[in-house]
Design a protein around this motif. Sequence first.
Motif, PDB file in Angstrom:
ATOM      1  N   GLY A  87       0.827  -1.205   0.000  1.00 17.62           N
ATOM      2  CA  GLY A  87       0.000   0.000   0.000  1.00 17.62           C
ATOM      3  C   GLY A  87       0.860   1.253   0.000  1.00 17.62           C
ATOM      4  N   HIS A  88       1.944   1.210   0.783  1.00 15.52           N
ATOM      5  CA  HIS A  88       2.854   2.352   0.838  1.00 15.52           C
ATOM      6  C   HIS A  88       3.522   2.564  -0.526  1.00 15.52           C
ATOM      7  CE1 HIS A  88       5.325   5.229   3.144  1.00 15.52           C
ATOM      8  NE2 HIS A  88       6.235   4.956   2.220  1.00 15.52           N
ATOM      9  N   ARG A  89       3.962   1.475  -1.144  1.00 11.87           N
ATOM     10  CA  ARG A  89       4.587   1.568  -2.474  1.00 11.87           C
ATOM     11  C   ARG A  89       3.613   2.150  -3.499  1.00 11.87           C
ATOM     12  NH1 ARG A  89       9.411   2.319  -1.764  1.00 11.87           N
ATOM     13  NH2 ARG A  89      10.844   0.591  -1.415  1.00 11.87           N
ATOM     14  N   LEU A  90       2.367   1.697  -3.441  1.00 11.50           N
ATOM     15  CA  LEU A  90       1.369   2.210  -4.388  1.00 11.50           C
ATOM     16  C   LEU A  90       1.081   3.683  -4.147  1.00 11.50           C
ATOM     17  CD1 LEU A  90      -1.391  -0.520  -4.767  1.00 11.50           C
ATOM     18  CD2 LEU A  90       0.193   0.268  -6.511  1.00 11.50           C
ATOM     19  N   SER A  91       1.139   4.075  -2.867  1.00 15.34           N
ATOM     20  CA  SER A  91       0.828   5.472  -2.549  1.00 15.34           C
ATOM     21  C   SER A  91       1.849   6.413  -3.190  1.00 15.34           C
ATOM     22  CB  SER A  91       0.791   5.689  -1.036  1.00 15.34           C
ATOM     23  OG  SER A  91       2.113   5.733  -0.508  1.00 15.34           O
ATOM     24  N   GLU A  92       3.025   5.863  -3.531  1.00 16.35           N
ATOM     25  CA  GLU A  92       4.049   6.693  -4.171  1.00 16.35           C
ATOM     26  C   GLU A  92       3.625   7.147  -5.569  1.00 16.35           C
ATOM     27  OE1 GLU A  92       7.461   4.166  -4.026  1.00 16.35           O
ATOM     28  OE2 GLU A  92       7.857   4.545  -1.909  1.00 16.35           O
ATOM     29  N   TRP A  93       2.588   6.515  -6.122  1.00 13.79           N
ATOM     30  CA  TRP A  93       2.080   6.938  -7.441  1.00 13.79           C
ATOM     31  C   TRP A  93       1.195   8.167  -7.324  1.00 13.79           C
ATOM     32  CZ3 TRP A  93       3.705   5.846 -12.082  1.00 13.79           C
ATOM     33  CH2 TRP A  93       4.388   4.655 -12.311  1.00 13.79           C
ATOM     34  N   CYS A  94       0.760   8.492  -6.102  1.00 11.83           N
ATOM     35  CA  CYS A  94      -0.196   9.580  -5.932  1.00 11.83           C
ATOM     36  C   CYS A  94       0.413  10.879  -6.453  1.00 11.83           C
ATOM     37  CB  CYS A  94      -0.567   9.698  -4.454  1.00 11.83           C
ATOM     38  SG  CYS A  94      -1.968  10.774  -4.201  1.00 11.83           S
ATOM     39  N   GLY A  95      -0.220  11.453  -7.451  1.00  5.32           N
ATOM     40  CA  GLY A  95       0.313  12.664  -8.073  1.00  5.32           C
ATOM     41  C   GLY A  95       1.303  12.372  -9.179  1.00  5.32           C
TER      42      GLY A  95
END
Lengths: 261, 104
Positions: free
Chosen positions: A29-37
């Motif tokens: 989830g943390h890794r995916l959150s890096e795509w935000c923006g």
Amino acid sequence: MSTQTKTLTKKEALFEYLIRLADDRLILGHRLSEWCGHGPILEEDIALANVSLDYIGHAASLYEYAVEIEGEDRHRDDLVYFRNDVEFKNLKLTELPKGDFGFTIARQFLFASFSYFLYKELSEVDDEQFAGMIKKHLKEVKYHLRHSREWVLRLGDGTEESHERIQNSFDDIWTYVGELFYQDEVDEFLQEHKLAPDTASFKDEWKELVEGSLKEATLEVPDWDQYMVTGSRDGLHTEHLGHLLAEMQHLRRSYPDGNWQ
Amino acid sequence: MSEDKNTNNEDTQWPLWEVFTQPRDGKPHEHAGSVHAPDAEMALENARDVYARRKEAVNIWVVPSDQIVASKGEDAGPFFDPADDKPYRHPQFYSVPRATKRRK
């Protein structure tokens, strides 16, 4: 191989199992959150952020249940912010850097398809609270599988560049795939008590889905018999996890009693 | 002629789709907004992620924006004005039976 020799209790085994499930989802989830923006397009930015939040939500429920089982009056945040990398039990697959969109999608597809089969089995376990939680999460897992599979098909059978990128991603990640099915005495103990499935029971079905999807996407299926990494469930990790945890934990560790008021 | 939104060569985005969501069974679909997507399946997924993530819908339609035929600004006069001076089109001078009112 695990070095544990003492006999497990039900509490220890279930706690360990919940931590493994939760760590996988928190870290991914943390890794995916890096795509935000940074998503390739606004709609996909939103889609990946949604999946990321789903995983962090799943992890939160699992940690919550883990500290309840443990009964030591710990808060779930203690598990997230105050454990070191060697105490994290997530699969190495989940902590690898996000790479390009192709790599993210390849990883999502492999993890979501595995989770789908695992959760179908877990929703039947002999523990009402655990099974209920999993049933709720399974709906979201089905959507994660659908979303990532559709993208595998489109990138694989898309342009020359998208085909090459996602093929390379599958080739690169393959050595981490074997660990999905790793089982040790924790799993065996829980299987005896009808609290976890034997993952070997759905391995063929999972392989069929993966191979079928890759072929449909005009992609080559990498070699299943190549060297596969191990050790995640014993706290052995790639060099990437420490950096991720430093980012995720530093604020909470700087202000241990800080709150949002 | 207005610029075709779906095949505008200046646009590096995917084609545009209009999204209609149905809030509850039996309710009509309402226009919610639009999404970009490479194809219909992805348009549905994107529409779900953007417009139906918090229980706003039980069903979604996506329609390629360039498939929608709309009246034009210059049509406003001939299309809508004639209704203004035709009172017989607006049946406001009939008294509505009370029983009918109550059933609203």
